[in-house]
Structure formats: C-alpha cells, structure tokens
Design an enzyme around this catalytic site. Structure first.
Site, mmCIF file in Angstrom:
data_model
loop_
_atom_site.group_PDB
_atom_site.id
_atom_site.type_symbol
_atom_site.label_atom_id
_atom_site.label_comp_id
_atom_site.label_asym_id
_atom_site.label_seq_id
_atom_site.Cartn_x
_atom_site.Cartn_y
_atom_site.Cartn_z
ATOM 1 N N TYR A 33 0.831 -1.195 0.000
ATOM 2 C CA TYR A 33 0.000 0.000 0.000
ATOM 3 C C TYR A 33 0.870 1.250 0.000
ATOM 4 C CZ TYR A 33 0.850 0.802 5.011
ATOM 5 O OH TYR A 33 1.442 1.073 6.216
ATOM 6 N N ARG A 52 8.246 4.284 -4.407
ATOM 7 C CA ARG A 52 8.286 3.220 -3.392
ATOM 8 C C ARG A 52 7.271 2.133 -3.710
ATOM 9 N NH1 ARG A 52 7.591 4.962 2.685
ATOM 10 N NH2 ARG A 52 5.467 5.287 1.936
ATOM 11 N N ARG A 101 -7.600 -20.878 -2.609
ATOM 12 C CA ARG A 101 -6.541 -20.467 -1.685
ATOM 13 C C ARG A 101 -5.356 -21.416 -1.863
ATOM 14 N NH1 ARG A 101 -4.801 -22.027 3.397
ATOM 15 N NH2 ARG A 101 -3.940 -20.349 4.690
ATOM 16 N N LYS A 151 6.493 -2.171 1.827
ATOM 17 C CA LYS A 151 5.332 -1.599 2.515
ATOM 18 C C LYS A 151 4.127 -2.523 2.329
ATOM 19 C CE LYS A 151 3.174 2.950 3.132
ATOM 20 N NZ LYS A 151 3.270 3.031 4.585
ATOM 21 N N GLU A 183 11.949 1.784 14.489
ATOM 22 C CA GLU A 183 11.066 2.882 14.043
ATOM 23 C C GLU A 183 9.783 2.848 14.870
ATOM 24 O OE1 GLU A 183 9.895 2.188 9.903
ATOM 25 O OE2 GLU A 183 9.990 0.027 10.270
ATOM 26 N N LEU A 207 11.057 0.821 7.252
ATOM 27 C CA LEU A 207 10.462 1.351 6.022
ATOM 28 C C LEU A 207 11.242 2.594 5.603
ATOM 29 C CD1 LEU A 207 7.994 0.831 4.128
ATOM 30 C CD2 LEU A 207 7.006 2.839 5.206
HETATM 31 N N1 PMP Z 1 7.692 3.363 9.122
HETATM 32 C C1 PMP Z 1 6.574 2.636 9.113
HETATM 33 C C2 PMP Z 1 6.567 1.301 9.748
HETATM 34 C C3 PMP Z 1 5.392 3.148 8.511
HETATM 35 O O1 PMP Z 1 4.265 2.412 8.507
HETATM 36 C C4 PMP Z 1 5.413 4.446 7.957
HETATM 37 C C5 PMP Z 1 4.176 5.065 7.350
HETATM 38 N N2 PMP Z 1 3.533 4.264 6.474
HETATM 39 C C6 PMP Z 1 6.612 5.168 7.986
HETATM 40 C C7 PMP Z 1 7.739 4.589 8.573
HETATM 41 C C8 PMP Z 1 6.721 6.549 7.393
HETATM 42 O O2 PMP Z 1 6.736 6.484 5.991
HETATM 43 P P1 PMP Z 1 6.238 7.718 5.110
HETATM 44 O O3 PMP Z 1 7.040 8.894 5.531
HETATM 45 O O4 PMP Z 1 6.548 7.309 3.710
HETATM 46 O O5 PMP Z 1 4.786 7.878 5.388
#
Ligand code: PMP
Length: 287
Positions: A33, A52, A101, A151, A183, A207
């Site tokens: 996503y 991305r 499935r 993602k 994070e 991410l």
């Molecule tokens: N880390 C994680 C685990 C996230 O889910 C997100 C947001 N989706 C981010 C970092 C921040 O990414 P972005 O700045 O691209 O929204």
C-alpha cells in the site's frame, strides 16, 4: 459517509465496492500500500510514493498494474470526486484473487492484481493539536518480519503495538531490536542531541519513509547535521529532542519516552523548525 472509491478501474460509491473473499490481500496479506497526503487538494511527495510503490511491488514480484500517469489521474480523480481538501489517498495493490486459496503464487497471466483506493479526510494535519503538545511513546520489542522495507499490508503487529501504547497511556510505540530503536509503529523515529539529528540508517529493518527522505534533505539544506545510525533507548532517553515522521503526521514531536520527559517535556525548537520547513517546502512542491 458516502465516499467515491476506486476498485479495479471503476469509481463507485463505497457501499457498492467489492473485493473477492479469495483475494490474497485478504487471505495472506499478500499486497502493498501507499498513503499520499493531500493538502489544499494537492498531493504531497507523489513521485516518492509512486517510486516506493514500484519498489515494493518489484520486491514481491507483483506486476505494477498502472503507469505513473494513470496513478496520478486516479489520485486526482479521487480528490475531485470526494472534494478532498486535507487528508490522504490510500492505495492498495494485492496479488489478486485466484480461484482457490494456495500458498503458491497464482499465474500472473491468469490472476491480475487487485487495486483499491480511497480518500480519507482529516482537517487537522497541518494545524495539528497533537503537534502543538507532542506525543508520548513507549518502547516495545520489534516482533515484525525481516522485510520491513517493503510496505506490505501486514500491519497486525504495528497495530497491536499502537494498542499496547494506548493501553499504557501513551500515543504510540517505538519498536526496539537488540537494544536499538528501529522505528515507530507507523513512522520513522529520530532524536536530536547537541544539535545533531540521529535516525536509523536505511536497511531491511525499517520502512524507507518518503517523509524521512524529504526531512533529511531539508535538514541538510538548513545546515543541521544529520547522522544516519542506530540509537539505543538509553541514548533516546537522554536526548534533547525527539520526533517521528510520516506522510500523515509530517514531523511530530515526541515529548516522553517510557515515562521519561525528553528535554523540557515540550516540543523541541529544532523539531518545530523542521516541521515548519517540511510543511512549507512540501506544500510548495505539491502537485
Ligand atoms: N515506518 C513505518 C513502519 C510506517 O508504517 C510508515 C508510514 N507508512 C513510515 C515509517 C513513514 O513512511 P512515510 O514517511 O513514507 O509515510
């Protein structure tokens, strides 16, 4: 709420939008996503989110079902049809819905990716009461899988982490691996000590935030020193400032970690400056 949403080429009222129960996104979290923020009806960092998206799809061997211009049209169409002023466009691409499935990926010639997208309004993104106060975080073990750079829609652990935080009176959780912060549940994590901005380096552990990349660029342009390296929870507890970044929160001050006040326990000056720069510059460049 009666939004117009997008499903596989059609714009429909949300109550009429349907996806198969055999969709691999639903059964196996086999999908990715993106979330692109909209301010004044314009898309922030659209190119970054699209880049991305391509990368995430490539890593999973899912064909990108649309060209960049089509993605842009779809985003703009959702903004227009829903009269979205401030909020976000969520998009999801899954490996699609095969007949049965199965752990084995379906033949991509027979099973096409499913694309779903919708808008979500939020008038408090730029003028955010939370950003004025700052948020409290707690630390939790990072129990996610090893490809956090993709993602995926596999968000159960981050969602549980956020609930653990709320249960303990905080707003969010920072995840920790081998004593070092990876994070936040849905954002990248930073500390500032002696004027130096520290955030974990890019790898499969986190991410690759689109906001992270913009904020670090703006910080360097403003002559603020940046160190991309891991930091421990102990280091964070004695930092002068802390913050998180994401598309929908921009730069969000963190004022407490595990009950310990960071700095004066109020949003730090450099964090506030970075928030202002990010909002100003990224809105200027929005399309
Ligand atoms: N880390 C994680 C685990 C996230 O889910 C997100 C947001 N989706 C981010 C970092 C921040 O990414 P972005 O700045 O691209 O929204």
């Amino acid at each position: 709420m009666n939004r117009v949403v997008y499903v596989n080429g059609d714009y429909l009222p949300e109550t009429e939008a349907k996806v198969s129960i055999f969709d691999r996104g639903f059964l196996m979290a086999d999908g990715v996503y993106e979330v692109t923020t909209v301010v004044d009806g314009k898309l922030i960092d659209f190119d970054g989110h699209l880049a991305r998206l391509s990368r995430s799809l490539g890593e999973l061997g899912i064909e990108n079902p649309m060209e960049k211009a089509q993605w842009l049209d779809m985003h703009r169409e959702l903004v227009a049809r829903n009269q979205l002023v401030q909020g976000m466009i969520y998009l999801q691409v899954t490996r699609g819905a095969p007949d049965d499935r199965d752990f084995i990926f379906p033949d991509p010639e027979k099973t096409k990716p499913t694309v779903v997208s919708f808008s979500q309004s939020n008038p408090h993104l730029v003028d955010s009461p939370k950003a004025r106060k700052g948020i409290k975080v707690v630390t939790i073990d990072d129990l996610r899988w090893g490809r956090r750079d993709i993602k995926t829609v596999q968000l159960l652990y981050p969602s549980m982490g956020k609930m653990m935080a709320i249960k303990s009176g905080a707003d969010d959780a920072w995840m920790v691996q081998d004593g070092f912060v990876t994070e936040g549940t849905s954002n990248n994590a930073y500390i500032i000590t002696d004027g130096k901005i520290v955030t974990r380096a890019l790898s499969n552990d986190i991410l690759h935030g689109i906001t992270r990349s913009a904020v670090l660029r703006f910080a360097r342009e403003a002559q603020m020193p940046v160190e991309e390296r891991s930091f421990s929870v102990e280091e964070a507890l004695s930092a002068d400032e802390a913050f998180v970044t994401s598309a929908s929160t921009f730069v969000m001050p963190v004022v407490q970690i595990d009950g310990t006040m960071i700095g004066a326990g109020t949003p730090g000056p450099l964090t506030q400056r970075l928030r202002e720069i990010y909002i100003e510059e990224s809105c200027k460049a929005a399309i």
